[in-house]
Each structure stands twice: as structure tokens, then as C-alpha cells.
Design a protein around this motif. Structure first.
Motif, mmCIF file in Angstrom:
data_model
loop_
_atom_site.group_PDB
_atom_site.id
_atom_site.type_symbol
_atom_site.label_atom_id
_atom_site.label_comp_id
_atom_site.label_asym_id
_atom_site.label_seq_id
_atom_site.Cartn_x
_atom_site.Cartn_y
_atom_site.Cartn_z
ATOM 1 N N PHE A 57 0.912 -1.198 0.135
ATOM 2 C CA PHE A 57 0.093 0.158 -0.046
ATOM 3 C C PHE A 57 0.966 1.162 0.203
ATOM 4 O O PHE A 57 1.942 1.385 0.911
ATOM 5 N N ALA A 58 0.825 2.063 -1.119
ATOM 6 C CA ALA A 58 1.566 3.470 -1.253
ATOM 7 C C ALA A 58 0.602 4.397 -1.065
ATOM 8 O O ALA A 58 -0.347 4.747 -1.526
ATOM 9 N N ALA A 76 -6.660 1.996 -4.019
ATOM 10 C CA ALA A 76 -6.827 1.180 -2.919
ATOM 11 C C ALA A 76 -7.258 2.109 -1.574
ATOM 12 O O ALA A 76 -6.656 2.963 -1.472
ATOM 13 N N ARG A 77 -8.043 1.544 -0.864
ATOM 14 C CA ARG A 77 -8.479 2.314 0.375
ATOM 15 C C ARG A 77 -8.073 1.502 1.697
ATOM 16 O O ARG A 77 -8.597 0.384 1.719
ATOM 17 N N ILE A 78 -7.693 2.173 2.663
ATOM 18 C CA ILE A 78 -7.577 1.323 3.845
ATOM 19 C C ILE A 78 -8.398 2.030 5.195
ATOM 20 O O ILE A 78 -8.605 3.307 4.949
ATOM 21 N N GLU A 79 -8.727 1.374 6.160
ATOM 22 C CA GLU A 79 -9.441 1.834 7.292
ATOM 23 C C GLU A 79 -8.720 2.016 8.497
ATOM 24 O O GLU A 79 -7.819 1.117 8.535
ATOM 25 N N GLY A 80 -8.721 2.826 9.326
ATOM 26 C CA GLY A 80 -8.125 2.739 10.664
ATOM 27 C C GLY A 80 -6.807 3.911 10.744
ATOM 28 O O GLY A 80 -6.129 3.971 11.572
ATOM 29 N N GLY A 113 -5.021 5.488 -1.669
ATOM 30 C CA GLY A 113 -3.597 5.271 -2.017
ATOM 31 C C GLY A 113 -3.764 4.504 -3.396
ATOM 32 O O GLY A 113 -4.597 4.183 -3.842
ATOM 33 N N VAL A 114 -2.438 3.803 -3.523
ATOM 34 C CA VAL A 114 -2.221 2.872 -4.594
ATOM 35 C C VAL A 114 -1.589 1.534 -3.880
ATOM 36 O O VAL A 114 -0.760 1.414 -3.379
ATOM 37 N N ALA A 115 -2.311 0.495 -4.397
ATOM 38 C CA ALA A 115 -1.638 -0.831 -4.101
ATOM 39 C C ALA A 115 -1.128 -1.386 -5.307
ATOM 40 O O ALA A 115 -1.537 -1.555 -6.347
ATOM 41 N N PHE A 116 0.154 -1.897 -5.105
ATOM 42 C CA PHE A 116 1.006 -2.463 -5.906
ATOM 43 C C PHE A 116 1.173 -4.157 -5.672
ATOM 44 O O PHE A 116 1.309 -4.650 -4.605
ATOM 45 N N ALA A 158 -2.149 -5.765 2.182
ATOM 46 C CA ALA A 158 -1.361 -5.181 1.846
ATOM 47 C C ALA A 158 -0.170 -4.796 3.039
ATOM 48 O O ALA A 158 -0.684 -4.726 4.101
ATOM 49 N N ILE A 159 0.995 -4.998 2.535
ATOM 50 C CA ILE A 159 1.881 -4.512 3.656
ATOM 51 C C ILE A 159 2.004 -2.748 3.651
ATOM 52 O O ILE A 159 1.767 -2.025 2.320
#
Length: 244
Positions: A57-58, A76-80, A113-116, A158-159
């Protein structure tokens, strides 16, 4: 004022140990992780790997300078966690005398952000390179986070490099004017803190990701830089009747 010569942050620089060398030169008091400590951190992270492909995750410079070899990228979106300028840097984008700021994921909220996706056959060497770049001094904590598409559907794990609040480099809670000042004035061996901010805004825009908070911050930094340039020019103008 003498301009500091800058280097580009490249894969070759990291492979040659250039980042560690910059620390030894510019901030010798900063304690960096050893190769053994980084390798142990990577092993521990991979030991917790969820099922499925590995994504990275960038949210900052990894968007516009990922450097590692990847097979796919997705919004991509992450929560928390949220994107924040909450890490001081005395190397790269700042100095010991005038530390800059870089982005990290701080607790609370959410972040787009962006997931690779990293190919399985290249996973360990590519992550080892990434660890040499990101896990320099223990300012980050690598975590596995769920990543979601813009429509909310989870598509993997994702890391993500989250902030280590116990690190000496943690700078969360700075007054907004101090954040602006640091970003507008700090400059180090690989460039300015301002350009880091502007490049991140461009990278997000290139992926169609709006970030009004970052855009407003970039506008404030631009104004600060313009005001500083104007005051410097005024100070350089000789007084009438003075010595030329």
C-alpha cells in the motif's frame, strides 16, 4: 546562500547502501537498523502473511517512486489509518539544523492510495530492497492491512508502513504553521520537503485520487515560499545612497 547538491533516490542508490551512507555523513547520531535487524523484521512480517497475493500500500513517495518491480497497481483504500506529515527527517529531505517532514500512516480515519501487487517469484528480493529504503531507523511499523477498491470491495491484504509513535522521529501534533514552515524550508541530500509534498499531490492526481487536505497544504507551502522569496529579494535591494 549555497545550494545543497542533491542525489536522486534510485534503486541503484539503495542497493549500493547509499541511504545508510547519507545517514553516516549527515546525521551520524541517528541510530539506523542493522542489516540483520531489517532481515529479522522482514521475516517476522512475512511470517504473519495472510493468504493470497502480496500487495504494497503506497500513500506517499511510493506512489510516484515505487522503485520495486510490481505486476499490477490498483486504487485502494484502507481503514483505521490516515496520511499525515508526522515524521521528522534529518536526512534526505531535511538536515539536523532544519529537519523536514515526511508522510506516514498515523492512527485514525482512512486513506486512499495505490496498491501494488508484487510477483511471488520476486517477493523476497523486492521486499528486502523495500526494507532497506523504509526501515532505516525504525520510524515505521510494517503491518498487513485489508485493502478495498473504491466501491468498498476488499480485494486483498497489503503491507503498509505505519508510524511508530515511540520513535524519536515521530512528530505528530505539530502546529499547522510549523508543518508549513518545515515543508517550505527544509532541504536535504535527496531534495526538498516541498518537492516531496508537490510530487505526492501530482502522484495522487495522476491516479485520480483527490486529497483536499494535502492540496490545501501544498497551496499554503507555495504561499510561504513565495513570501520568503519576496522578503529575500527586498533585503537584497541596496538602500538609496548606499555603497553599491
Amino acid at each position: 546562500m549555497q545550494t545543497m547538491k542533491t542525489q536522486q533516490l534510485t534503486r541503484e542508490l539503495i542497493e549500493a547502501g547509499g541511504i545508510d551512507a547519507l545517514v553516516r555523513r549527515d546525521a551520524p547520531s541517528l541510530r539506523v537498523l542493522t542489516e540483520a535487524e531489517r532481515a529479522q523484521s522482514l521475516r517476522e512480517t512475512l511470517a504473519l502473511r495472510p493468504d493470497g497475493p502480496v500487495w504494497l500500500f503506497a500513500y506517499g513517495s511510493l506512489i510516484w517512486n515505487p522503485m520495486i518491480r510490481t505486476e499490477e497497481c490498483r486504487t485502494a483504500r484502507i481503514e483505521g489509518w490516515h496520511r499525515a506529515f508526522c515524521l521528522s527527517t534529518m536526512v534526505g529531505r531535511g538536515t539536523c539544523e532544519n529537519p523536514g517532514l515526511t508522510l506516514a500512516l498515523d492512527e485514525g480515519g482512512s486513506c486512499t492510495g495505490v496498491a501494488f501487487r508484487i510477483a511471488e517469484e520476486e517477493l523476497e528480493p523486492e521486499l528486502a530492497l523495500l526494507w532497506r529504503r523504509e526501515m532505516l531507523s525504525g520510524s515505521y511499523v510494517p503491518r498487513w492491512l485489508d485493502v478495498h477498491a473504491p466501491d468498498g470491495e476488499r480485494f486483498g491484504s497489503a503491507i503498509a508502513f505505519t508510524t511508530n509513535r515511540s520513535s524519536a522521529q515521530y512528530a505528530g501534533g505539530l502546529p499547522p504553521e510549523e508543518v508549513i514552515r518545515r515543508l517550505a524550508t527544509a532541504h536535504g541530500a535527496i531534495g526538498s520537503a516541498a518537492e516531496y509534498l508537490f510530487a505526492t499531490c501530482r502522484g495522487l492526481e495522476g491516479h485520480g485520487i483527490p486529497d483536499p487536505v494535502l492540496e490545501e497544504l501544498a497551496a499554503a507551502v507555495e504561499r510561504h515560499r513565495a513570501q520568503f522569496a519576496s522578503s529575500t529579494e527586498a533585503a537584497d535591494v541596496p538602500c538609496a545612497g548606499g555603497t553599491p
